[in-house]
Write an enzyme that holds these catalytic residues in place. Structure first.
Site, short mmCIF file in Angstrom:
data_model
loop_
_atom_site.label_atom_id
_atom_site.label_comp_id
_atom_site.label_asym_id
_atom_site.label_seq_id
_atom_site.Cartn_x
_atom_site.Cartn_y
_atom_site.Cartn_z
N HIS A 177 0.82 -1.22 0.00
CA HIS A 177 0.00 0.00 0.00
C HIS A 177 0.85 1.26 0.00
CE1 HIS A 177 -4.05 -1.83 0.85
NE2 HIS A 177 -3.25 -2.86 1.03
N ASP A 385 3.71 9.68 -0.80
CA ASP A 385 2.54 8.92 -0.35
C ASP A 385 2.25 7.82 -1.36
OD1 ASP A 385 0.20 8.20 1.04
OD2 ASP A 385 -0.32 10.29 1.42
P1 ADP Z 1 -3.05 6.70 5.12
O1 ADP Z 1 -3.53 5.36 4.66
O2 ADP Z 1 -1.59 6.90 5.01
O3 ADP Z 1 -3.55 7.09 6.48
P2 ADP Z 1 -4.94 7.80 3.15
O4 ADP Z 1 -5.20 9.21 2.77
O5 ADP Z 1 -4.73 6.90 1.99
O6 ADP Z 1 -3.68 7.80 4.12
O7 ADP Z 1 -6.14 7.22 4.00
C1 ADP Z 1 -6.54 7.86 5.18
C2 ADP Z 1 -7.98 7.47 5.48
O8 ADP Z 1 -8.27 7.90 6.82
C3 ADP Z 1 -8.99 8.18 4.58
O9 ADP Z 1 -10.03 7.28 4.27
C4 ADP Z 1 -9.51 9.34 5.42
O10 ADP Z 1 -10.86 9.68 5.18
C5 ADP Z 1 -9.38 8.79 6.83
N1 ADP Z 1 -9.07 9.91 7.77
C6 ADP Z 1 -7.97 10.68 7.75
N2 ADP Z 1 -8.03 11.59 8.72
C7 ADP Z 1 -9.19 11.40 9.37
C8 ADP Z 1 -9.83 12.02 10.49
N3 ADP Z 1 -9.26 13.02 11.17
N4 ADP Z 1 -11.03 11.56 10.87
C9 ADP Z 1 -11.60 10.53 10.22
N5 ADP Z 1 -11.06 9.89 9.16
C10 ADP Z 1 -9.86 10.33 8.74
C1 G6P Z 2 -1.22 3.16 6.11
C2 G6P Z 2 -0.63 1.77 5.95
C3 G6P Z 2 -1.54 0.72 6.58
C4 G6P Z 2 -1.84 1.09 8.03
C5 G6P Z 2 -2.44 2.50 8.11
C6 G6P Z 2 -2.71 2.96 9.54
O1 G6P Z 2 -2.39 3.24 5.38
O2 G6P Z 2 -0.43 1.50 4.58
O3 G6P Z 2 -0.94 -0.56 6.54
O4 G6P Z 2 -2.69 0.15 8.63
O5 G6P Z 2 -1.54 3.42 7.49
O6 G6P Z 2 -1.56 2.85 10.32
P1 G6P Z 2 -1.49 1.91 11.61
O7 G6P Z 2 -0.05 1.93 11.99
O8 G6P Z 2 -2.38 2.60 12.62
O9 G6P Z 2 -2.01 0.56 11.27
#
Ligand code: ADP
Ligand code: G6P
Length: 475
Positions: A177, A385
């Protein structure tokens, strides 16, 4: 969670399992504990991966192997509808060495272009190997001939190889991912060959972008005995295919939520509180140093300093979910961001007109959607990212085809969302200029860009992603 039609009723699903079940192996289980009527019960977590795979798992009566989120003895295996959930235990010491250590203080920064210095410790590697073996054994225990196993992400890169030894005939897919870094950076890992060989145990390796796949293939040819082209590596007596499968979102669910009465009421309440005439800019992220939250704060500071827009006209809301708070780099970045917010507000806010609102919390779904519908400009500025789903969620919520997405060229999503205003997050002045450009963009131009991005996302949703990967794996 919103239920998707099963494959039988869903003509778009191409990969309905004719035989065998799907077994998902991921660091986290797709459920979390909530209090209900004085009792603690399991509830499905609303993430993209769960949304995409749940209908397939329901169809096939599949299984999910993962960590339940607390240390010590794991809960007993249990069923959620037709899905078998197989919790894998982690001790407190393994949480420190496998999760906070090798996964999040070695691999995470390294794979994100080493934007923080990766730390290497032999004891962390030993824990990574041990925990990966535990996951592989748990997957092997549920595996039956004919099943398909799909392993996810950087925490479990040794699992495909370990499982291959235990179940040589299994169909195994692996999806990363996060980005796969360049050969030069990957070379720093003392046990680099083991990681690559672990991944090569899969029949199909999926990456978010073409570049990540190419980086992997190049690195595998250099440090293992693998030969062949970028998309097809020969390793031992097997072939491992490599391709890119950009992950996406449940577009229709986002559209539906964005127009729900609950969200519209919430949005109106927030608008009244902020000042109905002010224009809203938004950032939504996990509190992670890869996300460039500091970049957009500094750029906003520059915009306010130039004074073409003031806190009377605009307001920036940054929502940040706490994340990985046992890792030193995360603690440091949190205090530097909070200091920055304080400095900007001290300089540019007026009574009743706060320039930057900083909400450090996980938002309820309807509140998150309310912010997406209110924001005229969405700031997505990661330094690196894998994909960035926020960049896809915002357009999905813009049913009037307005609003501007400002997107870092170093997010995987930038490869697909060509109509976003792309920025280089290493150029703060440039980001500040782009923010001003976004605030000045005419409605016709907004519409042209947003319509195209929405059309693309509608056709490339998370179901399409899962179908493409599983379809390719079955070939
Ligand atoms: P990562 O997987 O690195 O966290 P992404 O942008 O791909 O980054 O996914 C983040 C997910 O978490 C998204 O679906 C987003 O809507 C959710 N998210 C991020 N910040 C918040 C928040 N403060 N409250 C609720 N959902 C959140
Ligand atoms: C990214 C990673 C996921 C991970 C998520 C939240 O999306 O690709 O593998 O689960 O962040 O992070 P955490 O450490 O809370 O599982």
């Amino acid at each position: 969670m919103a239920k998707r039609k099963s494959s039988a009723a869903n003509p778009r699903r191409k990969t309905r399992s004719e035989s065998g079940r799907l077994i998902v192996v991921a660091n986290r289980l797709p459920v979390h504990r909530v209090r209900q009527g004085g009792k603690s019960v399991w509830k499905m977590s609303p993430g993209g991966l769960v949304t995409a795979l749940e209908p397939i798992l329901q169809d096939t009566g599949g299984a999910w192997v993962g960590w339940a989120g607390s240390t010590g003895a794991a809960p007993k295996p249990f069923k959620s509808d037709r899905i078998d959930l197989k919790p894998v235990p982690l001790s407190k010491q393994e949480l420190d060495s496998f999760y906070a250590g090798f996964s999040n203080a070695t691999l995470w920064p390294l794979y994100h272009d080493a934007i923080r210095v990766p730390v290497f410790r032999r004891s962390w590697w030993a824990a990574y190997e041990k925990v990966n073996r535990r996951f592989a054994e748990a997957a092997a225990a549920v595996y039956k001939p004919g099943d398909t196993v799909w392993v996810h992400d950087y925490q479990l890169q040794l699992v495909p190889g370990m499982l291959r030894e235990l179940r040589p005939d299994a169909k195994i897919g692996f999806f990363l991912h996060i980005p796969f870094c360049s050969e030069e950076l990957f070379a720093r890992i003392p046990r680099r060959r083991e990681i690559l060989e672990g991944m090569l145990g899969a029949d199909l390796l999926g990456f978010q972008t073409r570049l990540s796949g190419q980086n992997f293939a190049r690195t595998a040819r250099r440090f293992t005995s693998a030969t062949g082209k970028d998309t097809e590596l020969h390793f031992g007596d097997r072939v491992c295919r490599v391709s890119n499968f950009p992950i996406s979102i449940d577009f229709k669910r986002f559209e539906g939520m964005a127009t729900s009465a609950e969200v519209l009421v919430k949005a109106e309440q927030i608008r009244q509180k902020l000042g109905p005439e002010r224009r809203i800019l938004l950032g939504v992220d996990r509190l992670d140093y890869t996300k460039g939250i500091d970049v957009r704060l500094r750029a906003m500071e520059e915009v306010l300093r130039r004074a073409k827009f003031t806190a009377e006209d605009i307001v920036f809301i940054q929502v940040a979910v706490p994340s990985r708070e046992d890792v030193a780099e995360y603690v440091e970045m949190r205090s530097s961001i909070e200091e920055l917010v304080g400095r900007i507000n001290g300089q540019h806010s007026e009574t009743g007109r706060v320039a930057i609102h900083y909400l450090r919390r996980n938002l309820a779904q309807e509140e998150l959607f309310a912010y997406y519908t209110l924001a005229e400009v969405m700031l997505v500025t990661p330094l690196r990212d894998g994909m960035n789903l926020v960049a896809k969620e915002y357009p999905a919520c813009r049913l009037k085809n307005d609003g501007v997405l400002l997107l870092s060229e170093f997010a995987g999503a930038a490869e697909e969302l060509k109509q976003a205003v792309t920025v280089n997050p290493f150029d703060i002045d440039g980001v500040a200029h782009s923010i001003e450009e976004a605030l000045r963009m005419g409605k016709a131009e907004q519409k042209r860009r947003m319509t195209a991005m929405r059309r693309y996302l509608r056709a490339h949703d998370v179901y399409d992603w899962a179908d493409s990967f599983l379809g390719a794996l079955k070939k």
